[in-house]
Write a protein that holds these residues in place. Structure first.
Motif, PDB file in Angstrom:
ATOM      1  N   ILE A 143      -1.552  12.696  -3.140  1.00 45.10           N
ATOM      2  CA  ILE A 143      -1.116  12.813  -1.747  1.00 45.10           C
ATOM      3  C   ILE A 143      -0.546  11.346  -1.617  1.00 45.10           C
ATOM      4  N   LYS A 144      -1.656  10.544  -1.786  1.00 37.99           N
ATOM      5  CA  LYS A 144      -1.597   9.386  -1.472  1.00 37.99           C
ATOM      6  C   LYS A 144      -0.508   8.918  -1.996  1.00 37.99           C
ATOM      7  N   GLN A 145      -0.479   8.696  -2.983  1.00 33.61           N
ATOM      8  CA  GLN A 145       0.139   8.262  -4.238  1.00 33.61           C
ATOM      9  C   GLN A 145       1.784   8.598  -4.348  1.00 33.61           C
ATOM     10  N   GLY A 146       1.804  10.316  -3.468  1.00 40.24           N
ATOM     11  CA  GLY A 146       3.270  10.772  -3.239  1.00 40.24           C
ATOM     12  C   GLY A 146       4.014  10.060  -2.518  1.00 40.24           C
ATOM     13  N   PHE A 147       3.000  10.566  -0.932  1.00 42.52           N
ATOM     14  CA  PHE A 147       3.616   9.675  -0.177  1.00 42.52           C
ATOM     15  C   PHE A 147       4.112   8.273   0.186  1.00 42.52           C
ATOM     16  N   ASN A 148       3.328   7.315  -0.264  1.00 43.24           N
ATOM     17  CA  ASN A 148       3.327   5.994  -0.417  1.00 43.24           C
ATOM     18  C   ASN A 148       4.800   5.869  -1.033  1.00 43.24           C
ATOM     19  N   ASN A 149       5.886   6.848  -2.068  1.00 38.13           N
ATOM     20  CA  ASN A 149       6.187   6.462  -2.531  1.00 38.13           C
ATOM     21  C   ASN A 149       7.953   7.923  -2.497  1.00 38.13           C
ATOM     22  N   ARG A 150       7.961   7.864  -0.933  1.00 38.21           N
ATOM     23  CA  ARG A 150       7.716   8.754  -0.917  1.00 38.21           C
ATOM     24  C   ARG A 150       9.231   9.823  -0.871  1.00 38.21           C
ATOM     25  N   ARG A 151      10.188   8.575  -1.856  1.00 39.65           N
ATOM     26  CA  ARG A 151      11.674   8.310  -1.399  1.00 39.65           C
ATOM     27  C   ARG A 151      12.018   9.093  -3.174  1.00 39.65           C
ATOM     28  N   GLU A 177       7.002  15.197   0.122  1.00 45.60           N
ATOM     29  CA  GLU A 177       7.301  15.676   1.463  1.00 45.60           C
ATOM     30  C   GLU A 177       7.885  16.836   1.532  1.00 45.60           C
ATOM     31  N   GLN A 178       8.399  18.008   0.519  1.00 46.29           N
ATOM     32  CA  GLN A 178       8.609  18.711  -0.179  1.00 46.29           C
ATOM     33  C   GLN A 178       7.661  20.168  -0.058  1.00 46.29           C
ATOM     34  N   LEU A 179       6.448  19.023  -0.538  1.00 52.19           N
ATOM     35  CA  LEU A 179       5.325  19.714  -1.350  1.00 52.19           C
ATOM     36  C   LEU A 179       4.536  20.755  -0.238  1.00 52.19           C
TER      37      LEU A 179
END
Length: 258
Positions: A206-214, A241-243
């Motif tokens: 989650i943290k890795q994914g949202f830290n690069n959310r684009r 953000e889609q998950l």
């Protein structure tokens, strides 16, 4: 009557509207039958006034501001032994009460996320939270997947709590007035005792994914060197953000099967 001076360094904005205070306290539902409520940062007791009217639970207070603590002890003598002078972020909630308890408060904007992360560490101790935050943060926490407001705290809290945005509070009902609107949300513990995956892996994704959310997750999660089963999964074509919670749980499960 002695008044407490709001302190900028503590992020204090005292609510002055008693009807709004009553509405906030009225959101406590007794979810999972708790009998105690801890109010964070009561200030001059605008919420406390309504909390102590409810005889179905026992009210406790914690404030880091020694001036507020002195005020509360003077004006709420029956709560003398239930007023904690200290920092909630350093409080071990397991030692506070033996049984589960609710949390309520007008959280300081500058540490509201930290307060919620701390509560999350004791999620099995706290079945319900009613809190007022900066409107933007409140909306983010309650936001569903697919919304641009949806973020790290949204997923982590929604994994264990059902969250509803209740109402917006305008700037002029505070002393001093903040520069932004506030939002009131309620968190109620769901039935999930433990996620069906390694929770550390879940949080890391989650943290890795949202830290690069684009970026798509396939690109955002590259530094984690995930198994091929994860890399090739269709969910990796989406952005964080889609998950939803279940999607991150699935990716965490696949990540463990190296």
């Amino acid at each position: 009557m002695m008044k407490v001076k709001p302190k900028k360094h503590l992020g204090q904005h005292f609510l002055t509207d008693k009807q709004i205070a009553a509405d906030i306290v009225g959101l406590l539902s007794g979810h999972q039958k708790y009998t105690r409520v801890l109010e964070i940062g009561p200030g001059m007791g605008v919420l406390t006034d309504f909390l102590i009217q409810n005889t179905s639970y026992e009210t406790h207070l914690i404030d880091i501001d020694t001036e507020s603590v002195a005020y509360l002890k003077k004006n709420y003598p029956l709560l003398q032994k239930r007023i904690i002078s200290g920092d909630f972020l350093n409080l071990n909630l397991n030692t506070l009460f033996e049984e589960p308890f609710a949390i309520i408060g007008n959280f300081p904007y500058n540490i509201s996320s930290q307060i919620l992360f701390h509560i999350l560490d004791y999620k099995d101790k706290v079945p319900e939270v009613v809190c007022m935050l900066q409107k933007e943060v409140a909306e983010r926490i309650a936001s569903p997947p697919g919304n641009r407001d949806y973020g790290i705290l949204s997923v982590l809290l929604q994994a264990y709590y059902t969250i509803t945005y209740q109402f917006t509070v305008p700037e002029h009902v505070f002393d001093p007035p903040p520069k932004v609107k506030s939002g009131v949300i309620r968190l109620q513990r769901n039935a999930v005792e433990k996620l069906d995956c390694d929770e550390k892996v879940f949080k890391r994704l989650i943290k890795q994914g949202f830290n690069n959310r684009r970026k798509t997750l396939r690109n955002a999660l590259k530094p984690l060197a995930l198994p091929e089963a994860v890399v090739q999964h269709p969910l990796m074509d989406k952005r964080a953000e889609q998950l939803g919670v279940a999607d991150f749980v699935l990716l965490a499960q696949l990540s463990e099967n190296k």
